[in-house]
Design a protein around this motif. Sequence first.
Motif, PDB file in Angstrom:
ATOM      1  N   THR A 134       9.954  -6.043  -2.226  1.00  0.00           N
ATOM      2  CA  THR A 134       9.187  -4.955  -1.709  1.00  0.00           C
ATOM      3  C   THR A 134       9.066  -5.166  -0.259  1.00  0.00           C
ATOM      4  OG1 THR A 134       7.475  -3.328  -1.919  1.00  0.00           O
ATOM      5  CG2 THR A 134       6.847  -5.558  -2.177  1.00  0.00           C
ATOM      6  N   ALA A 189       6.979   1.916  -3.000  1.00  0.00           N
ATOM      7  CA  ALA A 189       5.343   2.470  -3.512  1.00  0.00           C
ATOM      8  C   ALA A 189       5.036   3.709  -2.297  1.00  0.00           C
ATOM      9  CB  ALA A 189       4.524   1.414  -3.179  1.00  0.00           C
ATOM     10  N   GLY A 191       1.956   5.017  -3.087  1.00  0.00           N
ATOM     11  CA  GLY A 191       0.449   5.054  -3.089  1.00  0.00           C
ATOM     12  C   GLY A 191       0.078   3.577  -3.917  1.00  0.00           C
ATOM     13  N   PRO A 192      -1.352   3.738  -4.059  1.00  0.00           N
ATOM     14  CA  PRO A 192      -1.913   2.413  -4.796  1.00  0.00           C
ATOM     15  C   PRO A 192      -1.397   2.315  -6.112  1.00  0.00           C
ATOM     16  CG  PRO A 192      -3.681   3.549  -3.523  1.00  0.00           C
ATOM     17  CD  PRO A 192      -2.190   4.386  -3.363  1.00  0.00           C
ATOM     18  N   GLY A 193      -1.323   1.158  -6.481  1.00  0.00           N
ATOM     19  CA  GLY A 193      -0.896   0.906  -8.139  1.00  0.00           C
ATOM     20  C   GLY A 193       0.621   1.263  -8.313  1.00  0.00           C
ATOM     21  N   HIS A 194       1.565   1.822  -7.586  1.00  0.00           N
ATOM     22  CA  HIS A 194       2.915   2.133  -7.811  1.00  0.00           C
ATOM     23  C   HIS A 194       3.626   0.720  -8.132  1.00  0.00           C
ATOM     24  CE1 HIS A 194       2.961   6.374  -5.720  1.00  0.00           C
ATOM     25  NE2 HIS A 194       2.049   6.278  -6.980  1.00  0.00           N
ATOM     26  N   PHE A 220      -0.614   6.457   2.777  1.00  0.00           N
ATOM     27  CA  PHE A 220      -1.381   5.380   2.405  1.00  0.00           C
ATOM     28  C   PHE A 220      -2.931   5.518   3.264  1.00  0.00           C
ATOM     29  CE2 PHE A 220       2.241   3.381   0.600  1.00  0.00           C
ATOM     30  CZ  PHE A 220       1.849   2.925  -0.448  1.00  0.00           C
ATOM     31  N   ALA A 225      -4.110  -0.463   3.367  1.00  0.00           N
ATOM     32  CA  ALA A 225      -4.033  -0.103   2.368  1.00  0.00           C
ATOM     33  C   ALA A 225      -2.221  -0.451   1.690  1.00  0.00           C
ATOM     34  CB  ALA A 225      -4.157   1.390   2.196  1.00  0.00           C
ATOM     35  N   LYS A 228      -2.306  -3.771   0.710  1.00  0.00           N
ATOM     36  CA  LYS A 228      -2.763  -3.869  -0.880  1.00  0.00           C
ATOM     37  C   LYS A 228      -1.823  -3.781  -1.661  1.00  0.00           C
ATOM     38  CE  LYS A 228      -7.479  -3.600  -2.472  1.00  0.00           C
ATOM     39  NZ  LYS A 228      -6.825  -2.981  -4.068  1.00  0.00           N
ATOM     40  N   THR A 229      -1.368  -2.692  -1.574  1.00  0.00           N
ATOM     41  CA  THR A 229      -0.243  -1.953  -2.523  1.00  0.00           C
ATOM     42  C   THR A 229       0.879  -3.190  -2.452  1.00  0.00           C
ATOM     43  OG1 THR A 229      -0.945   0.067  -2.139  1.00  0.00           O
ATOM     44  CG2 THR A 229       1.244  -0.257  -3.437  1.00  0.00           C
ATOM     45  N   LYS A 230       1.520  -3.553  -1.375  1.00  0.00           N
ATOM     46  CA  LYS A 230       2.793  -4.425  -1.562  1.00  0.00           C
ATOM     47  C   LYS A 230       2.454  -5.636  -2.268  1.00  0.00           C
ATOM     48  CE  LYS A 230       5.358  -2.069   1.341  1.00  0.00           C
ATOM     49  NZ  LYS A 230       5.920  -0.681   0.484  1.00  0.00           N
ATOM     50  N   GLU A 232       0.580  -5.850  -4.676  1.00  0.00           N
ATOM     51  CA  GLU A 232       0.687  -6.115  -6.172  1.00  0.00           C
ATOM     52  C   GLU A 232       1.802  -6.678  -6.867  1.00  0.00           C
ATOM     53  OE1 GLU A 232       0.665  -1.773  -6.975  1.00  0.00           O
ATOM     54  OE2 GLU A 232      -1.528  -1.398  -6.040  1.00  0.00           O
TER      55      GLU A 232
END
Length: 504
Positions: A134, A189, A191-194, A220, A225, A228-230, A232
């Motif tokens: 990612t 991603a 968005g968050p959680g993706h 984002f 933000a 944070k998502t990356k 994950e």
Amino acid sequence: MIEMTLREIADVVGGTLHDVPDPGVRVTGSVEFDSRRIGSGDLFLALPGERSDGHDWAAAAVEAGAVAVLAARPVGVPAIVVAPDPGSVPSSSVALAGDSDGSGAAVLAALAALARASVQRLTAAGTLTVVGVTGSSGKTSTKDLLAAVLAPLGPVVAPPGSFNNELGHPWTALRADADTRFLVLEMSARGPGHIAALARVAPPTIGVVLNVGTAHLGEFGSREAIAKTKGELVEALPSSGLAVLNADDPQVAAMSTRTTARVVAVGQSDTADVRATDIRLDDQARPGFTLHTPAGSTPIQLAVHGEHQVGNALSAVAVALECGADLDTIAASLSGARAASARRMDVRTTAAGVTVVNDSYNANPDSVRAALKALVTMSRAGDKPRRSWAVLGEMGELGEESVVEHDRIGRLAVRLDVHRLVVVGTGRPSRAMHQGAVMEGSWGEESILVPDIGAAIALLDDEVEAGDVVLVKASKSVGLWEVAEHLITSEPSSGRRGSTEAVE
Ligand SMILES: Nc1ncnc2c1ncn2[C@@H]1O[C@H](COP(=O)(O)OP(=O)(O)OP(=O)(O)O)[C@@H](O)[C@H]1O
Ligand SMILES: [Mg+2]
């Protein structure tokens, strides 16, 4: 995918069998959502699209050899039917543009469950290693380099092009079978959680985070933000796994605290475990460098273009070393690896000597900066400087930052001394880019704003000369590849252009 009976598939996806004479019949091929790609033994995925509904193609798919259809309603041919779920259509889903009643979301959820079951069995058998990649820019480029460095170690499955969303990711994961040793997955991603969701579908043991940039900033809201998502991805790694982190990007380096996996840092900084020094670019902006690793050092020459590929290559090296490759093989694989995905820094010189850098696949501020630097390097590399043209269109999805980021790119083009910036489009961002260049420049001729692709082509046809280097780049939605493809394929009108050859 692993071979499964229709009964097993129905159990895995929580569906019911309809019009199935024999639940014991097996899917032996792949899963396809395009009925034209169906072959014998495949499973057809009926997805609603913007123009047509996959359910209407179910019979044709079975006719073409599909064993059954994974669908949201009975279709008159053998099917595993999952119930539509209107509540689960993700608002940012790109794969479900035509999904009005949740049937597409249900079929996609079933696809994810099926991919998860298949990958889980393959990893449990110990035959498959899953590598997730990612980052804001460079996922596809790195995925292609990874496929090249892992190939000598065993069969690799990697997505074609940029197949990285909630459809492309599980679809690719399902292409891995018992013979596959490496599954390389691009994880994007919006968005968050993706990323966490994709990591649940095909849990990686090796995770690569390239950079945290400004792509999709609009969705984002902030770089934090995005980071944070990356991150994950590294949170999803097992403690026996490996996180490959870019030491040159502070937001990526900081992710080392978010994983229990081992960490290998890559980059140019002294702290990196896998490092590049003595980077130099040749006349086509192809980087060469000295690679330093815990396993030793070796010179590397890349066949892909742009300095940004150094970081991508270092990530690929770290993964290959982890998987057991030796340095000589890695160096040989990297020197042979060409851009496998289209319209990314694709450098061609026409018979009449115009060099076209087709990077029109997509654009964000980071990748435009990287491409402008490559353009300028190429134009200055020979004995005689060549004129450089940057034909740029809008960078999408930048939210509130859009005008500022476009202004910055316009200024950078002038600062780098690009001979001529051609900004395509009449929107506010395009005007901001042009205006930025004009403000930064001295003569007012550094930049020209043209309303559309046709006007850009007319201008270039008139003014581009043999020896010039032309970069073409914009967000996907602009479709600027028309300009690059025109330059490459147009018949010689004044003897300037002719047939083309790829630059090796
Ligand atoms: N490490 C990098 N840093 C900055 N730009 C890069 C990097 N790697 C590739 N690029 C440039 O970014 C653009 C997109 O590259 P690529 O397709 O590899 O990225 P991606 O992350 O897969 O993008 P997408 O999210 O659109 O799938 C290209 O113009 C490429 O030249
Ligand atoms: Mg991509």
